[in-house]
Design an enzyme around this catalytic site. Sequence first.
Site, PDB file in Angstrom:
ATOM      1  N   GLN A 130      10.319 110.540  24.645  1.00  0.00           N
ATOM      2  CA  GLN A 130      10.085 110.079  26.256  1.00  0.00           C
ATOM      3  C   GLN A 130       9.222 110.929  26.924  1.00  0.00           C
ATOM      4  OE1 GLN A 130      14.683 110.538  26.547  1.00  0.00           O
ATOM      5  NE2 GLN A 130      14.154 108.908  28.011  1.00  0.00           N
ATOM      6  N   GLY A 178      20.121 114.352  29.172  1.00  0.00           N
ATOM      7  CA  GLY A 178      19.337 114.232  27.790  1.00  0.00           C
ATOM      8  C   GLY A 178      17.821 113.809  27.693  1.00  0.00           C
ATOM      9  N   CYS A 224      18.911 105.940  31.629  1.00  0.00           N
ATOM     10  CA  CYS A 224      17.660 106.416  30.968  1.00  0.00           C
ATOM     11  C   CYS A 224      16.494 106.824  31.646  1.00  0.00           C
ATOM     12  CB  CYS A 224      17.204 105.387  29.903  1.00  0.00           C
ATOM     13  SG  CYS A 224      16.064 105.875  28.634  1.00  0.00           S
ATOM     14  N   LEU A 225      16.077 107.943  31.497  1.00  0.00           N
ATOM     15  CA  LEU A 225      14.714 108.617  32.466  1.00  0.00           C
ATOM     16  C   LEU A 225      13.721 107.665  32.166  1.00  0.00           C
ATOM     17  CD1 LEU A 225      15.328 112.282  32.130  1.00  0.00           C
ATOM     18  CD2 LEU A 225      15.940 111.094  34.059  1.00  0.00           C
ATOM     19  N   HIS A 255      16.679 106.926  20.535  1.00  0.00           N
ATOM     20  CA  HIS A 255      15.378 107.171  20.892  1.00  0.00           C
ATOM     21  C   HIS A 255      14.487 107.686  19.801  1.00  0.00           C
ATOM     22  CE1 HIS A 255      15.004 106.617  25.210  1.00  0.00           C
ATOM     23  NE2 HIS A 255      16.187 107.292  25.584  1.00  0.00           N
ATOM     24  N   HIS A 277      22.847 108.248  22.283  1.00  0.00           N
ATOM     25  CA  HIS A 277      21.799 107.609  23.150  1.00  0.00           C
ATOM     26  C   HIS A 277      20.688 108.412  22.810  1.00  0.00           C
ATOM     27  CE1 HIS A 277      20.086 106.101  27.210  1.00  0.00           C
ATOM     28  NE2 HIS A 277      19.277 107.087  26.845  1.00  0.00           N
ATOM     29  N   GLU A 278      20.548 109.676  22.777  1.00  0.00           N
ATOM     30  CA  GLU A 278      19.195 110.318  22.485  1.00  0.00           C
ATOM     31  C   GLU A 278      18.800 110.011  20.909  1.00  0.00           C
ATOM     32  OE1 GLU A 278      17.571 111.167  25.045  1.00  0.00           O
ATOM     33  OE2 GLU A 278      19.201 111.086  26.265  1.00  0.00           O
TER      34      GLU A 278
END
Length: 167
Positions: free
Chosen positions: A49, A44, A88-89, A134, A130-131
């Site tokens: 991000q 995701g 998380c990236l 963000h 999660h996304e």
Amino acid sequence: MLEIVTLGEDILRRRAEPVKVFDGALKLLVDDMFDTLSHERGIGLAAPQVGVSLRLFIVHIEGGEKGVFINPEIVETSMEQVPYEEGCLSIPGVWHDVVRPRGITMQAQDITGKPFTVKAEGTFARVLQHEYDHLNGTLFIDRLGEQDREKVLEAYQRKQKRQKRAR
Ligand code: CO
């Protein structure tokens, strides 16, 4: 390929702006995000991000769901809360169990602006939540207890230092 913004950058902490124009530029951004996500081997990726403060994210679960979620809203959550390991990236190299609702229903718009609704469980529900976070400036570490958060942040900082030395 887009560059991934990492922990410490203001944009990750901002509430992103609604998407109002569904044009070619938006389509291009989403395509670039899918390329970046597959390059980073993530499941995701939210627009903030990649340095774009817009309310949209993409999901691509290997062998599973793939899609773009624009101006998403969580309209229903299951009563049951479950732990599930998240990473998380934007905080690369660390993972921790996070407790969240097992299932959710989300409304969003697709790349043409058309509204749709999805009911999600398991990994899919987890990625959506999660996304979605963000887009409101929330990171998974914010959902941990203080001790766990410190542990994860220390591990992250250790890894960052080690990487800098290796470069
Ligand atoms: Co993330």
